[in-house]
Scaffold this active site. Structure first.
Site, short mmCIF file in Angstrom:
data_model
loop_
_atom_site.label_atom_id
_atom_site.label_comp_id
_atom_site.label_asym_id
_atom_site.label_seq_id
_atom_site.Cartn_x
_atom_site.Cartn_y
_atom_site.Cartn_z
N THR A 153 0.83 -1.10 0.05
CA THR A 153 0.09 0.14 -0.05
C THR A 153 0.86 1.24 0.12
O THR A 153 1.69 1.36 0.79
CB THR A 153 -0.78 0.03 1.21
N GLY A 189 2.50 -2.88 8.49
CA GLY A 189 2.68 -3.59 9.51
C GLY A 189 4.29 -3.95 9.81
O GLY A 189 5.06 -4.38 8.99
N GLU A 234 -6.67 -5.68 3.02
CA GLU A 234 -6.69 -6.62 1.82
C GLU A 234 -7.87 -6.40 1.04
O GLU A 234 -8.44 -6.98 0.36
CB GLU A 234 -6.81 -8.01 2.31
#
Length: 687
Positions: free
Chosen positions: A182, A221, A471
């Site tokens: 992303t 993350g 997702e």
């Protein structure tokens, strides 16, 4: 097909009166054997008349299946380590460090190694992730980042050389990693990513660059604190001798070191910033990454679907950028499967808390009589019982998805790959949206005590909320389902073979879209409304009508607005179509589960399944009424039966949530404790 008679004859009136008398007699007299086709139907019709006896242990075994043992091992480990249990109040930085200790303890002390199951037995991996997420949702997500995203990208997009080099150190957490897809300006539109990886044939390296602020990798993350490597998705650029100077080969994945293995210092050219405090999941250290001419070896290209030779030549067994991109994303579909599956586990926890408290809490009652449980109120049953039925329905649907995904990983069957891609998109979107709304309803159902942080609804709601975006944004994913439905619809008329999930469309185009039978539209008997065929036919009829009507609308609008404009004009219609299809799949899988469950649990599960089906039909009754699929008297009967089934389900609600088999140290909410709930609650505040 006969058309409806607008002027009922005396014979019609006589038949109507006869049916009503027959229906009334069912409530007053035993059901004669002549009404019963077999033993199972007798069980199913009887269950609405009597207080059910639920074999909780047997039902729990059926629900949790073969991986019950590994989940209990996770639960027992954290029960033995109270120092690793997440407190109610904890700062962001403390939560991050605790979450990392939890993961290290699970892997190195408890000996639970999820990574090996990513390929060997995905269903076991998902079971471990579900249990970890039930302990702390941040732990479940951090585990997923390490093993499913970072580790999974190496296994699924790389080749043998990558597995040989990285498998063990990912498995034992020596190499914590990130999944850097992303970007600030691009999330769902992965083909629009702007980060570039330019091949330098002189040094045999790729140069990773962030060309502008919009290309900064965002929400990554493990990046802010713990990550040492990142799988970076970037456009692969090869130098050419023409006027362009470079050739864009599309988005590929690269392994990029971001911190020194010994000192943990950020490496030269890598810029890392902390995304900061979030609405939830603060145990996960999300960060932003910018790359300034970071050089990596050519071997760091994850080259399963495309490779670059020493002399800069590109090779692939897939002929186009689009096919390579589709293959790449297809290998990453496990993340959607995991989120759908994990979202159901969040719903199980919240339902357990809400229902146990609703059975415990007493309030008001008849004059001069003891107070009654708040779950005895019809309004409370209306809030929680269909939700409990949906939790069971989602369990069986997502379990089916996991099984399909596991089979896909073994067979690599192209048709199955496409089927899993669409079904995972639809179930992830549908289930996570439903769970997000349900968490608020559960909080409200517990009144003021639901607002106490110790009773967990706040943290569950905040931690889960991002599941709707993870997702793939849910609205985008539902559009993928709608697009696939339309593709299948076109292929049906071209003689193509329908994928497994869409098989019913072949029949539906011929049967379900015929004029509704005016006799069937008025049937209101309980045995008819609880017939799985009626329920599934109703779901599929709705999907088929939506599919046919949106296909006509798209064709009409595309003539003046073009394909994109037509799609946007029909977007709400398309989203409703996708949700309707997913509900049809969910019901079909629930019906199959009822048919295959142990006989001792069948009556109970049939009751739950009927409530799910009839509640969904009632919630969209306008769709059925407008095309006369359901007559007014039948609609009224559906509503009454839905309320009655909710009442029946209330009588076994405690046993049904007990079958989830969530220990008190996992649910952790004092108001949901199986014994002495009030005393534990008062002790928490100091009494």
């Amino acid at each position: 097909m006969d058309s409806p008679n607008t002027n009922p004859t005396a014979e019609d009136e006589s038949q109507l009166v006869s049916r009503r008398i027959q229906r009334l007699s069912l409530h007053l007299t035993p059901i004669p054997n002549s009404f019963i086709r077999d033993h199972h139907q007798l069980q199913l019709l009887t269950c609405a008349r009597v207080k059910l006896s639920v074999n909780t242990a047997l039902l729990s075994d059926f629900l949790r299946g073969k991986h019950r043992g590994i989940q209990e091992k996770v639960y027992e480990y954290f029960k033995s380590r109270p120092d690793l249990q997440t407190p109610v109040e904890i700062s962001k930085d403390e939560h991050r460090e605790l979450c990392m200790r939890q993961l290290l303890g699970l892997v190195r002390e408890a000996g639970i190694r999820p990574f090996r199951y990513i390929v060997e037995d995905p269903s076991k991996y998902f079971a471990i992730a579900e249990a970890a997420g039930s302990v702390d949702m941040s732990l479940g997500i951090k585990l997923g980042v390490q093993y499913s995203l970072w580790g999974g990208s190496v296994l699924n997009l790389g080749t043998k050389k990558h597995k040989d080099k990285y498998y063990d150190v990912i498995d034992n957490l020596e190499y914590p990693g990130c999944f850097a897809m992303t970007e600030l300006h691009h999330g769902s539109n992965v083909q629009g990513l702007q980060t570039v990886a330019t091949f330098d044939p002189i040094t045999d390296e790729f140069i990773i660059n962030t060309p502008n602020d919009g290309a900064i990798k965002w929400w990554i993350g493990n990046a802010a604190v713990h990550g040492k490597f990142a799988t970076v998705f970037a456009r692969l650029l090869l130098p050419t001798h023409d006027i362009k100077g470079v050739s864009d080969m599309g988005v590929h994945a690269f392994i990029v070191p971001i911190r020194d293995l010994k000192t943990h210092q950020t490496l030269p050219g890598v810029e890392i910033h902390d995304c900061g405090h979030k609405v939830g999941l603060n145990g996960v250290d999300n960060g932003a990454l910018r790359f300034h001419s970071v050089r990596i070896p050519r071997d760091n290209l994850l080259n399963r679907f495309g490779d670059v030779s020493r002399d800069g030549k590109y090779t692939s067994n897939l002929p186009s950028i689009n096919k390579r991109f589709a293959a790449t994303l297809g290998e990453l579909v496990g993340g959607r499967v995991a989120l759908a599956y994990s979202s159901v586990s969040v719903l199980k926890v919240s339902m357990t808390i809400a229902i146990r408290y609703s059975l415990l809490r007493q309030q008001f009652g008849p004059p001069k009589q003891p107070e009654i449980s708040i779950l005895d109120y019809q309004s409370h049953q209306h809030k929680l019982m269909p939700m409990l039925a949906s939790t069971y329905a989602f369990h069986f649907a997502t379990l089916h998805l996991v099984q399909m995904y596991s089979e896909m990983k073994k067979s690599h069957d192209d048709q199955l790959v496409g089927d899993v891609h669409s079904l995972s998109a639809g179930l992830k979107a549908y289930v996570t949206s439903y769970t997000a709304k349900s968490l608020s309803t559960c909080r409200e159902a517990c009144g003021g005590h639901g607002y106490a942080a110790v009773n967990r609804f706040g943290s569950l709601r905040n931690d889960h909320d991002i599941f709707q975006t993870f997702e793939g944004d849910n609205t985008v994913l539902l559009q993928q389902v709608a697009a696939d439905l339309l593709k299948q619809y076109r292929e049906k008329f071209q003689g193509g073979t329908l994928a497994v999930t869409w098989n019913y469309l072949r029949e539906s185009m011929n049967t379900y879209l015929s004029q509704p039978n005016p006799v069937t539209a008025r049937w209101e008997g309980e045995e008819h409304l609880r017939d799985p065929k009626f329920q599934l036919d109703a779901f599929r009829y709705r999907t088929s009508r939506l599919l046919q009507s949106v296909a006509v609308r798209l064709r009409k609008h595309s003539k003046t607005l073009g394909s994109f404009g037509a799609w946007n004009r029909c977007l709400n219609h398309l989203l409703t179509l996708a949700e309707s299809h997913i509900e049809s799949v969910i019901l079909a899988k629930f019906i199959e589960a009822v048919q295959s469950c142990p006989e001792e649990t069948r009556v109970t599960l049939k009751l739950v399944c009927d409530l799910y089906a009839l509640d969904r039909i009632w919630n969209d009754i306008g769709t059925y009424r407008i095309v006369d699929y359901v007559a007014p008297n039948k609609a009224k009967a559906i509503h009454k039966l839905t309320e009655y089934l909710s009442f029946q389900l209330r009588n076994v609600a405690g046993e049904l949530v007990d079958a989830f088999n969530l220990p008190d140290h996992v649910t952790r909410a004092p108001i949901a404790m199986q014994s002495e709930a009030y005393s534990q609650y008062t002790q928490h505040v100091g009494f």
